[in-house]
Structures are given as C-alpha cells and as structure tokens.
Design a protein around this motif. Sequence first.
Motif, PDB file in Angstrom:
ATOM      1  N   ILE A  68       0.840  -1.204   0.000  1.00 22.63           N
ATOM      2  CA  ILE A  68       0.000   0.000   0.000  1.00 22.63           C
ATOM      3  C   ILE A  68       0.869   1.247   0.000  1.00 22.63           C
ATOM      4  CG2 ILE A  68      -1.655   1.326   1.377  1.00 22.63           C
ATOM      5  CD1 ILE A  68      -2.819  -1.398   2.291  1.00 22.63           C
ATOM      6  N   ASP A  69       1.967   1.208   0.767  1.00 24.01           N
ATOM      7  CA  ASP A  69       2.882   2.352   0.816  1.00 24.01           C
ATOM      8  C   ASP A  69       3.477   2.616  -0.569  1.00 24.01           C
ATOM      9  OD1 ASP A  69       6.170   2.967   1.923  1.00 24.01           O
ATOM     10  OD2 ASP A  69       4.532   4.389   2.010  1.00 24.01           O
ATOM     11  N   ILE A  70       3.911   1.556  -1.250  1.00 19.90           N
ATOM     12  CA  ILE A  70       4.473   1.709  -2.609  1.00 19.90           C
ATOM     13  C   ILE A  70       3.406   2.239  -3.559  1.00 19.90           C
ATOM     14  CG2 ILE A  70       5.445   0.450  -4.582  1.00 19.90           C
ATOM     15  CD1 ILE A  70       6.740  -1.461  -2.554  1.00 19.90           C
ATOM     16  N   LYS A  71       2.197   1.717  -3.435  1.00 15.54           N
ATOM     17  CA  LYS A  71       1.094   2.140  -4.313  1.00 15.54           C
ATOM     18  C   LYS A  71       0.849   3.640  -4.190  1.00 15.54           C
ATOM     19  CE  LYS A  71      -3.855   1.224  -5.138  1.00 15.54           C
ATOM     20  NZ  LYS A  71      -4.349   2.544  -4.797  1.00 15.54           N
ATOM     21  N   LYS A  72       0.805   4.148  -2.970  1.00 16.37           N
ATOM     22  CA  LYS A  72       0.547   5.574  -2.757  1.00 16.37           C
ATOM     23  C   LYS A  72       1.655   6.433  -3.365  1.00 16.37           C
ATOM     24  CE  LYS A  72      -2.372   5.256   1.396  1.00 16.37           C
ATOM     25  NZ  LYS A  72      -2.487   5.604   2.824  1.00 16.37           N
ATOM     26  N   LYS A  73       2.907   5.981  -3.187  1.00 12.59           N
ATOM     27  CA  LYS A  73       4.022   6.743  -3.750  1.00 12.59           C
ATOM     28  C   LYS A  73       3.948   6.780  -5.272  1.00 12.59           C
ATOM     29  CE  LYS A  73       7.259   5.688   0.019  1.00 12.59           C
ATOM     30  NZ  LYS A  73       8.452   4.928   0.410  1.00 12.59           N
ATOM     31  N   LEU A  74       3.673   5.636  -5.882  1.00 14.25           N
ATOM     32  CA  LEU A  74       3.641   5.585  -7.341  1.00 14.25           C
ATOM     33  C   LEU A  74       2.487   6.406  -7.889  1.00 14.25           C
ATOM     34  CD1 LEU A  74       4.552   1.879  -8.168  1.00 14.25           C
ATOM     35  CD2 LEU A  74       6.035   3.823  -7.738  1.00 14.25           C
ATOM     36  N   GLU A  75       1.336   6.352  -7.246  1.00 10.88           N
ATOM     37  CA  GLU A  75       0.198   7.148  -7.714  1.00 10.88           C
ATOM     38  C   GLU A  75       0.496   8.635  -7.584  1.00 10.88           C
ATOM     39  OE1 GLU A  75      -2.912   5.551  -5.316  1.00 10.88           O
ATOM     40  OE2 GLU A  75      -3.538   4.099  -6.857  1.00 10.88           O
ATOM     41  N   TYR A  76       1.215   9.017  -6.521  1.00  9.51           N
ATOM     42  CA  TYR A  76       1.593  10.426  -6.358  1.00  9.51           C
ATOM     43  C   TYR A  76       2.537  10.858  -7.483  1.00  9.51           C
ATOM     44  CZ  TYR A  76       3.689  14.624  -4.326  1.00  9.51           C
ATOM     45  OH  TYR A  76       4.128  15.892  -4.114  1.00  9.51           O
ATOM     46  N   TRP A  77       3.384   9.937  -7.964  1.00 11.17           N
ATOM     47  CA  TRP A  77       4.319  10.243  -9.052  1.00 11.17           C
ATOM     48  C   TRP A  77       3.662  10.168 -10.429  1.00 11.17           C
ATOM     49  CZ3 TRP A  77       8.329   6.449  -6.610  1.00 11.17           C
ATOM     50  CH2 TRP A  77       8.920   7.073  -5.494  1.00 11.17           C
ATOM     51  N   GLY A  78       2.386   9.783 -10.477  1.00 10.59           N
ATOM     52  CA  GLY A  78       1.676   9.779 -11.752  1.00 10.59           C
ATOM     53  C   GLY A  78       1.536   8.415 -12.392  1.00 10.59           C
ATOM     54  N   TYR A  79       1.911   7.344 -11.711  1.00  8.07           N
ATOM     55  CA  TYR A  79       1.756   6.005 -12.273  1.00  8.07           C
ATOM     56  C   TYR A  79       0.337   5.488 -11.999  1.00  8.07           C
ATOM     57  CZ  TYR A  79       6.809   5.861 -12.835  1.00  8.07           C
ATOM     58  OH  TYR A  79       8.091   6.116 -13.203  1.00  8.07           O
ATOM     59  N   GLN A  80      -0.121   4.586 -12.859  1.00  8.30           N
ATOM     60  CA  GLN A  80      -1.416   3.932 -12.698  1.00  8.30           C
ATOM     61  C   GLN A  80      -1.171   2.521 -12.149  1.00  8.30           C
ATOM     62  OE1 GLN A  80      -4.526   5.264 -13.517  1.00  8.30           O
ATOM     63  NE2 GLN A  80      -5.392   3.504 -12.509  1.00  8.30           N
ATOM     64  N   ILE A  81      -1.700   2.203 -10.972  1.00  7.58           N
ATOM     65  CA  ILE A  81      -1.497   0.880 -10.365  1.00  7.58           C
ATOM     66  C   ILE A  81      -2.591  -0.044 -10.876  1.00  7.58           C
ATOM     67  CG2 ILE A  81      -1.209  -0.393  -8.221  1.00  7.58           C
ATOM     68  CD1 ILE A  81       0.889   1.833  -8.803  1.00  7.58           C
ATOM     69  N   THR A  82      -2.180  -1.063 -11.660  1.00  3.11           N
ATOM     70  CA  THR A  82      -3.181  -1.977 -12.228  1.00  3.11           C
ATOM     71  C   THR A  82      -3.653  -3.003 -11.203  1.00  3.11           C
ATOM     72  OG1 THR A  82      -1.426  -3.445 -13.006  1.00  3.11           O
ATOM     73  CG2 THR A  82      -2.194  -1.740 -14.513  1.00  3.11           C
ATOM     74  N   GLY A  83      -2.854  -3.265 -10.168  1.00  7.79           N
ATOM     75  CA  GLY A  83      -3.248  -4.233  -9.164  1.00  7.79           C
ATOM     76  C   GLY A  83      -2.118  -4.538  -8.197  1.00  7.79           C
TER      77      GLY A  83
END
Length: 770
Positions: free
Chosen positions: A16-31
Amino acid sequence: MAHHVLIVEDEAITAIDIKKKLEYWGYQITGIAHSGKEALKLTRELHPDIILMDIVLRGDMDGIETSKQIKNQFDIPIIYLTAHSEDKVMEKAKYTEPYGYLIKPLDDQELRFALESAIYKHQLDKKLKKVNRALRMISDCNQAIVRISNQDILLNKLCHLIVDEGGYKLAWVGMANYDEFKSVKPIAQYGFNEGYLDSLKVSWGDNKYGQSPIGKSIRNSKIFLSRNIPEDPDFIPWRERAVKRGYNSSAALPLFVDDAVIGSLNIYSDEVDAFDSEELELLNELAGDISFYLESQKIKKERYDFFNELKNNEKRLKKIIDSAPFGAHSYEIINEDLIFIGYNNAADQILKIDHQPLLHLPIQDAFPGLTGTRLPEIYYNIALEGGEYQEERFEYEERDIIGIFDINVVHTGKNKAAVFFKDITESRKTQMALEESEKKYRNFVETAHEGIWSMDKNFVTTFVNPQMADMLGYKAEEMIGRNVTSFMFKDELEDHDSLMENRLKGFSDRYQRKFRKKDGSTLWSIVSATALLDDENNFNGSFAMVTDISYQKEYEEKMISALEEKELLLSEIHHRVKNNMQIIISLLNLQNPHLKDDKDRELFIESQNRVKSLALIHEKLYRSKDLARIDFAEYIRDLVYYLFYTYISNPESIKLNFILEKLNLNIETGIPCGIIINELVTNSLKHAFPSKRKGLITIELYQEKEDYVLIIRDNGIGFPEDIYFRNTKTLGMRLVINLVNQINGKIYMDQNSGTEFKIIFKELVYQKRV
C-alpha cells in the motif's frame, strides 16, 4: 500517458505504501498481488507496463520463479524488491534478466529512478529488437529475391519472411485491377488470416471501399497507415473482421513498375501504432526491392514474348520461303547498274511497305537510304565476283522505313546477289532494357546496407560491394584477388577451414565471424554464405551476405562491465541505509529535549539504540569486502561500547569482559542477534548495578559444531524473582524472546550469581526461505 504498474508484494502495508508513492508520481497501479499465482493471473488479465516483484512471496512460487513464467509469456520489465542480497539469490535472479534490484527499506528516489530507467531501457530494447528484426527480415528477403526466380513462389516467400522474421500478424501482396470497381486482388499472402482475404472487398478507387491504407496507397502512390484499426473511421468496412483476428494497425506500401503503381505490399500488426519512422523506412526499402524485381520480371517476360513471337514468325516464313526465314531482296547487275528484281512476302511484313512499285529500279532509287553507305558497292561486288557478307545492327532510315537490321548477303548466280535481313529493332530495345535492368541490379548490390562478398572456388575475392569494402576499411579494388583468410585473425583460421569444408560440399551456412579491418581493429559480423554450383553441381565459388554486429558486441561488453559494478552498487546501498538510520537517530535526538517525562526520554534513547544496532550492521557491511557477512565479534565490541558510554557516567564503576571467537554471520542472522545484544546489555547497564554499585558484564560468543552460543552475564543484583522472563510485559524482553524464535534459537536464564542469559542458535540460511 501514465504507465501501468503491477505490485507483487506479500506484505500488505509495504504494498500500500508503494502504491501511494507511485500514484503520487503519476503512475497507474493496475493491481497488487501477494503470491506468484495471483501475479500471473493479474499479468494475463491486465498487461501492465512494468512489474515490481518481491523475491519472497507467499505460496509455492517465489518471485524468481514467478518472473521466469512471466518472461516466458510476456515482454514486461521486472524490478526485484528484496530485503536480502545474498550472492546465491542474486545469481539465481539474474537469469530472469531483471531491470533492477531494490533493497528494502526502499529509498523513494531510488525507486522512482529505477522505474523511470527500467521503462526507458525497455522502450529502447524493444525498439532495438524491432529494428534488428526488420534488418534481418530485409536481409533474408533480399537473399530470396536474388535466389528465387519464380514470381509466385518468391512473393509468397517474402510474405512468409515478413511475418516470421518481422514479427507481424499478416502480410499480403495485392495487385490493382482495372475493372469497373477498381478492385485489389491478393496474389500472395502469409500469416494469421482465417479467411480474412477470401472475401475481402477492397478498391483503389475513390469510394467507400477505397479509403483503407491499401486503396489510398495505390491511388496516391505513397505509404499510408492505419495506426489504430479499432478507432479508425476509414477502416469501418473491414474493422469487425480485422479486430476479431487481432489486427490493430496496418501499413500499405505502393509497388511500382515503370514508375506506375501496380499494387501494394500490405502488413498487419497486433500492436496499436506499431510502425515507427525507422521501421517504415526499412519496409519502404523492401517494397522498392520488390518493385525492382517485378520490373525486371516484366522486362524478362517481354523479352521472352519477343523471342517466342520471332520463332513463330520464322515458322510461318519457312512455309512461304523454303530457304529464307527472313526478309529477302534479290539484285542483278544489268547494264552495269545494280537492279532490284525481287522480294518475298516476309520482306513486305518486315519493312511494312509494298515492294511491287520498287521492282526493276536501281538500288539507289529503290532504297535511297542506302546511298552514302558501303552496302550498294558490297552487293555489286558479291553479285559480280561472288562471296558472302554479314553486317549486324545496320541502322536504316528513309521515308517509310526506319529500323535496325541484321543483314546477310550471298551470291546467287551470275551477276546476282540475295540479301537476307532481319529487323532487330525491338530486340535491340529489349537488350538495352535488359542492360538497364542489370545496371539497376548492380546499383542495388552496390548500395545495399549489407556487405556482399563473392569468391571463386579457391575462396579468392572476385567481387565486393562498396558497403563490404567500407566495413573493413578498404577500397573495393584493394580486396579483389585476395583470399578471404587474409582478412582474418589467426585464431579464426581453424574454424574457417571447417566451415569451408561444408561449402565445398555445397552446403549453406549462417555463422558469426570476426574479421580484421585494414587498421587492425575488429569487425564482428553475421555471415550468411551460399555455395555457388556449376551446371554439373560442382562447387564453383561462394557468395556471402555480411551484416555488421559490432554495435551489438559493444553492447554485450558494456553489460558485462555493468555486472562488475554490482558490488559497488550494493556497497553504496548499505552506505545509504546507514545514513538513513543516522537521520532517524538524529531526528530522535532533536525531539528528545522537548520531552518532559523521564520515562519518555528513556524510551527515545532505547529506540535510538535499537536503530543504532541496525545501522551498525550496515556500517560493517559497507566496510566489509564481503557485502553479505560481517565480523560479528568486532560488531559486538562496537555495539556494547556504544551502549556502555550511553548509560554509564563513571566508566570505572563497571568493567566489560569480552570472550569472543572471530565469527562471521550473515545479515539475516546478524540483525536479530544485534537487537538481542542491545536489549540484554542495556538491561544489565540500567538495572543490574543500582546505587552506583560496581560490577562486571561479560559477553561470550563461540561455536559448538553447527551451533552458535551467545552468553550475556552480569554479577549484579539479579533478575527480579517475582517475574518470569518469558512472560515479562516489557518491550525489551518481548523483543528478545521473539527474535530468539526468529533465529530458531533457545534461550536460558541462570540467576546463581547475578543474571546470565545463554542463547543457542544456528545461522539462518536465506535460500531455505526463498
């Protein structure tokens, strides 16, 4: 466009921590997947752009095995996440060709840089593979054009190579028909079709069915694309069937003969927007080569038709003239003038005139175009004296007769001569066209991107194109007459002899060869060699296409160099982890003055010490030649002295006694042991010697067979008798008990003289957990 990332991590909080960081950087988390099976399922369903893969996963498959299965099915870059960095694991992981390793705890900047670098490198790798694949395809297609003479077989072979070598879904050649609908007829095809071409209704006219890339390409004489078939409004008449078969983009390249478009080469891909500018340039080259072949075939057919028609004419003429299959004129010397006295029907047909009005006229009046030439005198002399005369390609021009003729003059009797002639005007044009075709072929050979090398039966160079000479740093004439071995290094000669044995037997080969350039440097190449045989199938020489792969070799060497830098990178990671832990300690130091309660301060100090014990592990690893193991005796001394000067104001009151064997432990075992030592030594320093009581603290470490023994002993007031150490509610003792269990150890307490904790454990072996 945001890149899609699949996170494979068995720790939910970390994921979840990685997901939040990546979404903040503009990445789309597919799952987010927590096991290998789940990761495979999500990859098949979601097709992410990149995968962050934890090596240690729940279930039967670890991250490395999961990556192997993904790599076998998909071209997706993978970055490993791991809390461990043992050499054996890294050695095992590298065979999956990951795009990076990140050691936990993750540094934000390293994570972001690793993702950006991996995506960029994957795009470059994909583009390079695509260009190399296209070059191989064009090379093979050009070889097919050189070798295959049958048009139908060749065009189908080219479609086959485009699909198999080029990686496309479908390739077909369509010819423009000049019917009312202006239809396009497939004449060659290969690939995933399933009846797509059987009922294809395509026009090159400006109508509803002429708006596809195919119709536009033929109509406008240039390349046209459909970059996204499912969304292309011009593709509506064919969209449903195309999408059903997995076609997502297409390209149509016009084919020319005599500067006129006769059809198109049509290529379909399963990727959206699959054709970039470099790829189109190469495909357009291939279309040009096909056009050149078709034009040469047309010339050959015209020549064949010409000679075939000539033979038929000869048969017809033989029925009219027994001895003269050509046009015939008869002459006789009368009153010292050469008079035209006769002709055959073939003469009328060849010269396309009526000879009847010319009868009985002097030669200069009958055929004024001969005036000023030597022929009247030659005819006269042969009629008078006998003999024969032949002249090829005589050009004649007057009123109604213009042409080029082959002439044969023979003596036919007293004062008589006959002239047999054949109009070779069209034959000469055909020959000139063939010479032009041969010139185009030589131009193709001389401007080819591949090196072309021809040798005689003794492997002496007979021809090289400019590209081949340039690749080796020579002029073409410098290479002619030299044996191929003179361009090789000595260590290549034995292998060369073996390959040439195969060539002498008539076999073709494709192999890698290292040549010596004129300046002594190395040319790495792929050689596609073919034996040349004479009419009796005897070896007569060799022909080779040579592709420069020096760039690829240089890239391989750079990759090897990058692997050698791995240890430096791991050392830097340990250094950064140590620095980050120092930041945590510093933050706690900064907060400490603001705490009013002594117990709170004490908790802060204990937290600092725990972080320090972890940081000290990475400090040792950073300074160690072995980035996976540390000198644990040295580590114990440094940690205990740090704790000693943290809690003891009078160093003379308490003595430290170290009885330590020189043992090296891996980080998997070292970190929990460090925290255990931190807690037990801290406990002795704080509680064993109240009221400034003097005492002794002893720390022992030694090995008994496969077991390690750690003893921490003090001669203080002893552990409280009303508290059982395994059930204590204090954080420190609970940490000790849990960490002993983590390293599969046993802990014993002895209170005969002060307090003694004895811990027996084995070194954890990392790969058993993978």
